[in-house]
Design a protein around this motif. Structure first.
Motif, PDB file in Angstrom:
ATOM      1  N   LEU A 201       0.822  -1.207   0.000  1.00 32.01           N
ATOM      2  CA  LEU A 201       0.000   0.000   0.000  1.00 32.01           C
ATOM      3  C   LEU A 201       0.859   1.261   0.000  1.00 32.01           C
ATOM      4  O   LEU A 201       0.520   2.264  -0.638  1.00 32.01           O
ATOM      5  CB  LEU A 201      -0.922  -0.012   1.219  1.00 32.01           C
ATOM      6  N   ILE A 202       1.975   1.213   0.706  1.00 30.38           N
ATOM      7  CA  ILE A 202       2.883   2.362   0.747  1.00 30.38           C
ATOM      8  C   ILE A 202       3.435   2.650  -0.642  1.00 30.38           C
ATOM      9  O   ILE A 202       3.502   3.799  -1.090  1.00 30.38           O
ATOM     10  CB  ILE A 202       4.006   2.101   1.761  1.00 30.38           C
ATOM     11  N   ASP A 203       3.841   1.592  -1.352  1.00 27.94           N
ATOM     12  CA  ASP A 203       4.351   1.794  -2.707  1.00 27.94           C
ATOM     13  C   ASP A 203       3.256   2.291  -3.640  1.00 27.94           C
ATOM     14  O   ASP A 203       3.517   3.111  -4.534  1.00 27.94           O
ATOM     15  CB  ASP A 203       4.943   0.489  -3.240  1.00 27.94           C
ATOM     16  N   GLU A 204       2.026   1.823  -3.442  1.00 27.84           N
ATOM     17  CA  GLU A 204       0.915   2.273  -4.277  1.00 27.84           C
ATOM     18  C   GLU A 204       0.717   3.781  -4.157  1.00 27.84           C
ATOM     19  O   GLU A 204       0.570   4.492  -5.163  1.00 27.84           O
ATOM     20  CB  GLU A 204      -0.364   1.537  -3.871  1.00 27.84           C
ATOM     21  N   ALA A 205       0.723   4.284  -2.929  1.00 26.54           N
ATOM     22  CA  ALA A 205       0.549   5.720  -2.722  1.00 26.54           C
ATOM     23  C   ALA A 205       1.773   6.498  -3.196  1.00 26.54           C
ATOM     24  O   ALA A 205       1.655   7.537  -3.856  1.00 26.54           O
ATOM     25  CB  ALA A 205       0.277   6.000  -1.243  1.00 26.54           C
ATOM     26  N   GLY A 206       2.960   5.988  -2.871  1.00 24.02           N
ATOM     27  CA  GLY A 206       4.176   6.686  -3.259  1.00 24.02           C
ATOM     28  C   GLY A 206       4.353   6.790  -4.758  1.00 24.02           C
ATOM     29  O   GLY A 206       4.764   7.837  -5.285  1.00 24.02           O
ATOM     30  N   SER A 207       4.019   5.727  -5.482  1.00 23.93           N
ATOM     31  CA  SER A 207       4.189   5.744  -6.931  1.00 23.93           C
ATOM     32  C   SER A 207       3.223   6.717  -7.597  1.00 23.93           C
ATOM     33  O   SER A 207       3.545   7.316  -8.629  1.00 23.93           O
ATOM     34  CB  SER A 207       4.017   4.334  -7.504  1.00 23.93           C
ATOM     35  N   GLN A 208       2.040   6.906  -7.007  1.00 21.63           N
ATOM     36  CA  GLN A 208       1.098   7.877  -7.572  1.00 21.63           C
ATOM     37  C   GLN A 208       1.638   9.292  -7.467  1.00 21.63           C
ATOM     38  O   GLN A 208       1.514  10.097  -8.399  1.00 21.63           O
ATOM     39  CB  GLN A 208      -0.252   7.761  -6.865  1.00 21.63           C
ATOM     40  N   VAL A 209       2.240   9.619  -6.328  1.00 16.98           N
ATOM     41  CA  VAL A 209       2.849  10.943  -6.167  1.00 16.98           C
ATOM     42  C   VAL A 209       3.998  11.119  -7.149  1.00 16.98           C
ATOM     43  O   VAL A 209       4.152  12.175  -7.781  1.00 16.98           O
ATOM     44  CB  VAL A 209       3.343  11.125  -4.721  1.00 16.98           C
TER      45      VAL A 209
END
Length: 340
Positions: A201-209
């Motif tokens: 989930l952390i990578d999902e949010a980080g990659s969107q930014v």
């Protein structure tokens, strides 16, 4: 896998799984979040087996994930190979090393992808009180070096907390927010959400930014910085990840991500995890491309950007130290060069 001359070699634990098409990102590489999830799974296996080797009945919880550098991408239908082993044991915590390789399923040729270090704590499976791990004694020269490196990483974590202190994300930062309800599929038998789910989930949010800053061009995660799990998350809670950009360099950028858990029976969410991730923008030829520069406009954003440079310097020095580690026990973050 083991040295036949060792009297009690440390066992290795292995996962092999293909890079399926649905696990790839827009650049055609396996998503970093999925790899991080598997890293947590195979690392926890080594920790669990060490904890319960003498008939104990306990569980392990991921406390932190040390720096994970992705040196190369994982391509479609390559076999992902993850191998873990115990690297050091302290009183109520231990470290496991996980090595990640990509294997060509036809030729068998292997490529080194990443090496990661995870710290686990032991809990009694009945009352969830802290337990002590069985002692660990390195046998080979390699295992002694690995244990010394673990002690150094432990010191570095404490030193970096002082050198590059954490600055919480505020609503005024206008973070990107991703929410998801935790279900039984996300947790173990004790209703604890798997650390690997949180990493994904952390990578999902980080990659969107990162993609937003890259003007919707492909980005690839190249580093998961020290990830701290502050508190457990349970089935039925809503996990909310908040992500902001902290710094851009020439072809890469750093993203800060915080994770909160919302319990429907409690008024306030609680912070359960935090991490920094580094992404690289890819150009049309698949090579690193120039990231549009980002300029901080508040005092806090400026401070975060300065601390991002400090973390980058510490990372570079730590990598050099790992390559030529000779038992030096000085914490990386304690160097005057890394002070603001």
């Amino acid at each position: 896998m083991t040295n036949p001359h060792d009297t009690n070699p440390v066992p290795h634990h292995l996962i092999r799984t293909p890079a399926y098409p649905w696990l790839l990102d827009e650049a055609g590489f396996m998503r970093a979040g999925h790899v991080l999830k598997l890293i947590d799974i195979v690392g926890s296996e080594a920790a669990l087996r060490h904890l319960n080797q003498d008939g104990k009945k306990g569980l392990v919880v991921t406390a932190s994930l040390d720096r994970t550098n992705f040196h190369q991408p994982i391509l479609l239908w390559e076999m992902l190979r993850l191998e873990s082993r115990v690297s050091q044991v302290w009183r109520s915590s231990m470290e496991a090393e996980v090595k990640v390789q990509a294997e060509n399923i036809i030729s068998g040729e292997k490529r080194d992808i990443a090496t990661s270090y995870l710290v686990f704590v032991a809990l009694n499976d009945k009352n969830r009180e802290r337990m002590t791990f069985p002692p660990y004694q390195p046998q080979s020269a390699e295992e002694f070096q690995l244990a010394l490196g673990a002690d150094l990483r432990k010191k570095n974590r404490a030193a970096e907390g002082k050198t590059a202190p954490f600055i919480p994300i505020e609503d005024s930062d206008e973070p990107l927010v991703v929410s998801r309800l935790m279900t039984p599929n996300d947790a173990n038998a004790h209703s604890n959400v798997f650390g690997g789910i949180m990493l994904s989930l952390i990578d999902e949010a980080g990659s969107q930014v990162a993609r937003k800053q890259a003007l919707n061009q492909p980005v690839v995660g190249v580093r998961q910085d020290r990830m701290s799990f502050i508190a457990p998350t349970f089935i039925g809670e809503t996990v909310e990840t908040k992500a902001i950009l902290t710094k851009t360099w020439n072809t890469s950028m750093e993203v800060q991500v915080e994770v909160y858990a919302k319990n429907p029976n409690q008024p306030e969410p609680r912070r359960v995890a935090s991490s920094y991730l580094v992404y690289v923008k890819l150009g049309p030829n698949g090579r690193p491309g120039e990231v549009p520069p980002w300029t901080p406009y508040t005092t806090t954003q400026t401070q975060r950007a300065e601390l991002a440079d400090v973390r980058r310097e510490i990372r570079e020095r730590e990598e050099l130290q790992a390559l030529g580690f000779k038992g030096n026990s000085e914490p990386v973050g304690a160097s005057p060069q890394s002070q603001l």
